[in-house]
Design a protein around this motif. Structure first.
Motif, PDB file in Angstrom:
ATOM      1  N   ILE A 206      29.821  61.806 -49.974  1.00 15.22           N
ATOM      2  CA  ILE A 206      28.911  62.945 -50.109  1.00 15.22           C
ATOM      3  C   ILE A 206      27.510  62.519 -50.515  1.00 15.22           C
ATOM      4  O   ILE A 206      26.520  63.048 -50.010  1.00 15.22           O
ATOM      5  CB  ILE A 206      29.505  64.011 -51.062  1.00 15.22           C
ATOM      6  CG1 ILE A 206      28.767  65.338 -50.892  1.00 15.22           C
ATOM      7  CG2 ILE A 206      29.530  63.555 -52.503  1.00 15.22           C
ATOM      8  CD1 ILE A 206      28.894  65.959 -49.543  1.00 15.22           C
ATOM      9  N   TYR A 207      27.389  61.540 -51.388  1.00 20.24           N
ATOM     10  CA  TYR A 207      26.067  61.104 -51.839  1.00 20.24           C
ATOM     11  C   TYR A 207      25.311  60.395 -50.716  1.00 20.24           C
ATOM     12  O   TYR A 207      24.097  60.573 -50.559  1.00 20.24           O
ATOM     13  CB  TYR A 207      26.186  60.224 -53.080  1.00 20.24           C
ATOM     14  CG  TYR A 207      26.904  60.927 -54.206  1.00 20.24           C
ATOM     15  CD1 TYR A 207      26.279  61.936 -54.935  1.00 20.24           C
ATOM     16  CD2 TYR A 207      28.226  60.619 -54.522  1.00 20.24           C
ATOM     17  CE1 TYR A 207      26.939  62.615 -55.954  1.00 20.24           C
ATOM     18  CE2 TYR A 207      28.895  61.285 -55.534  1.00 20.24           C
ATOM     19  CZ  TYR A 207      28.249  62.285 -56.249  1.00 20.24           C
ATOM     20  OH  TYR A 207      28.916  62.953 -57.243  1.00 20.24           O
TER      21      TYR A 207
ATOM     22  N   GLN B 120      18.023  66.733 -51.613  1.00 21.84           N
ATOM     23  CA  GLN B 120      17.954  66.247 -52.987  1.00 21.84           C
ATOM     24  C   GLN B 120      18.982  66.965 -53.862  1.00 21.84           C
ATOM     25  O   GLN B 120      19.190  68.171 -53.744  1.00 21.84           O
ATOM     26  CB  GLN B 120      16.559  66.483 -53.557  1.00 21.84           C
ATOM     27  CG  GLN B 120      16.353  65.886 -54.917  1.00 21.84           C
ATOM     28  CD  GLN B 120      14.914  66.025 -55.396  1.00 21.84           C
ATOM     29  OE1 GLN B 120      14.018  66.400 -54.651  1.00 21.84           O
ATOM     30  NE2 GLN B 120      14.711  65.722 -56.660  1.00 21.84           N
ATOM     31  N   ILE B 121      19.636  66.207 -54.728  1.00 20.03           N
ATOM     32  CA  ILE B 121      20.577  66.750 -55.707  1.00 20.03           C
ATOM     33  C   ILE B 121      19.864  66.788 -57.053  1.00 20.03           C
ATOM     34  O   ILE B 121      19.347  65.764 -57.517  1.00 20.03           O
ATOM     35  CB  ILE B 121      21.841  65.877 -55.817  1.00 20.03           C
ATOM     36  CG1 ILE B 121      22.560  65.804 -54.469  1.00 20.03           C
ATOM     37  CG2 ILE B 121      22.762  66.394 -56.917  1.00 20.03           C
ATOM     38  CD1 ILE B 121      23.641  64.746 -54.399  1.00 20.03           C
ATOM     39  N   VAL B 122      19.828  67.968 -57.660  1.00 16.20           N
ATOM     40  CA  VAL B 122      19.185  68.140 -58.959  1.00 16.20           C
ATOM     41  C   VAL B 122      20.240  68.637 -59.940  1.00 16.20           C
ATOM     42  O   VAL B 122      20.822  69.703 -59.747  1.00 16.20           O
ATOM     43  CB  VAL B 122      18.019  69.155 -58.885  1.00 16.20           C
ATOM     44  CG1 VAL B 122      17.390  69.351 -60.258  1.00 16.20           C
ATOM     45  CG2 VAL B 122      16.990  68.710 -57.856  1.00 16.20           C
TER      46      VAL B 122
ATOM     47  N   HIS C 284      30.809  71.442 -50.453  1.00 14.76           N
ATOM     48  CA  HIS C 284      30.764  72.883 -50.185  1.00 14.76           C
ATOM     49  C   HIS C 284      29.313  73.309 -49.910  1.00 14.76           C
ATOM     50  O   HIS C 284      29.040  74.008 -48.931  1.00 14.76           O
ATOM     51  CB  HIS C 284      31.338  73.626 -51.404  1.00 14.76           C
ATOM     52  CG  HIS C 284      31.158  75.094 -51.372  1.00 14.76           C
ATOM     53  ND1 HIS C 284      32.148  75.950 -50.954  1.00 14.76           N
ATOM     54  CD2 HIS C 284      30.105  75.870 -51.733  1.00 14.76           C
ATOM     55  CE1 HIS C 284      31.705  77.195 -51.048  1.00 14.76           C
ATOM     56  NE2 HIS C 284      30.463  77.171 -51.528  1.00 14.76           N
ATOM     57  N   GLU C 285      28.386  72.868 -50.744  1.00 16.11           N
ATOM     58  CA  GLU C 285      26.979  73.231 -50.566  1.00 16.11           C
ATOM     59  C   GLU C 285      26.407  72.613 -49.293  1.00 16.11           C
ATOM     60  O   GLU C 285      25.595  73.231 -48.609  1.00 16.11           O
ATOM     61  CB  GLU C 285      26.158  72.831 -51.790  1.00 16.11           C
ATOM     62  CG  GLU C 285      26.536  73.560 -53.068  1.00 16.11           C
ATOM     63  CD  GLU C 285      26.444  75.079 -52.992  1.00 16.11           C
ATOM     64  OE1 GLU C 285      25.578  75.607 -52.256  1.00 16.11           O
ATOM     65  OE2 GLU C 285      27.253  75.755 -53.661  1.00 16.11           O
ATOM     66  N   LEU C 286      26.852  71.396 -48.951  1.00 13.90           N
ATOM     67  CA  LEU C 286      26.445  70.791 -47.687  1.00 13.90           C
ATOM     68  C   LEU C 286      26.954  71.629 -46.519  1.00 13.90           C
ATOM     69  O   LEU C 286      26.272  71.786 -45.503  1.00 13.90           O
ATOM     70  CB  LEU C 286      26.951  69.350 -47.585  1.00 13.90           C
ATOM     71  CG  LEU C 286      26.517  68.571 -46.346  1.00 13.90           C
ATOM     72  CD1 LEU C 286      24.993  68.467 -46.266  1.00 13.90           C
ATOM     73  CD2 LEU C 286      27.153  67.188 -46.348  1.00 13.90           C
TER      74      LEU C 286
END
Length: 146
Positions: A21-22, A31-33, A76-78
């Protein structure tokens, strides 16, 4: 029924030769915050995806989640990012969008991305808590499928 999602997941894995996932977030420039769970941006949720926050795609996610749960939520968000490109523009207008359907599709996407197969015969007689322990996924996510 969800073969179109299967096709997207397969194409994603083939294109980037990964289901990490990363790595996928990096390739897709999302971007992951990580935020404190009480941060107002989260609205009491674990995470949310925003297509255009300061001209960037971002996922805001709680910083206190178990790693397996974090990975599933990011997947899920992806799913929302890739599957619901038009629907999320009006997601806050519940009259125009079937939120439950979108959530199930995003969960299905995450399951497929991680090759999680829940064999009902294998898991027959298992409680939701036992299935949760077996898969490493929270009961809240599994309730959608059982």
């Amino acid at each position: 029924m969800n073969s179109w999602i299967d096709t997207i997941v397969m194409g994603l894995k083939e294109t980037y030769d990964s289901n990490d996932i990363y790595t996928l977030y990096d390739y897709l420039n999302i971007q992951i915050v990580k935020l404190e769970s009480r941060n107002i941006l989260l609205h009491g949720n674990e995470a949310f995806y925003n297509r255009n926050f300061l001209d960037r795609e971002m996922v805001f996610i709680r910083n206190d989640l178990d790693l397996n749960i974090e990975k599933f939520i990011l997947a899920h968000e992806l799913g929302h990012a890739l599957l619901h490109t038009k629907a999320l523009q009006s997601a806050f207008n519940k009259n125009l969008t079937n939120i439950g359907k979108l959530e199930k599709q995003a969960n299905y996407f995450a399951f497929k991305l991680f090759d999680i197969e829940l064999n009902p015969i294998e898991l027959d007689g298992f409680s939701l808590n036992q299935i949760s322990s077996y898969t490493g996924l929270p009961c809240e996510i599994l309730k959608i499928f059982y």
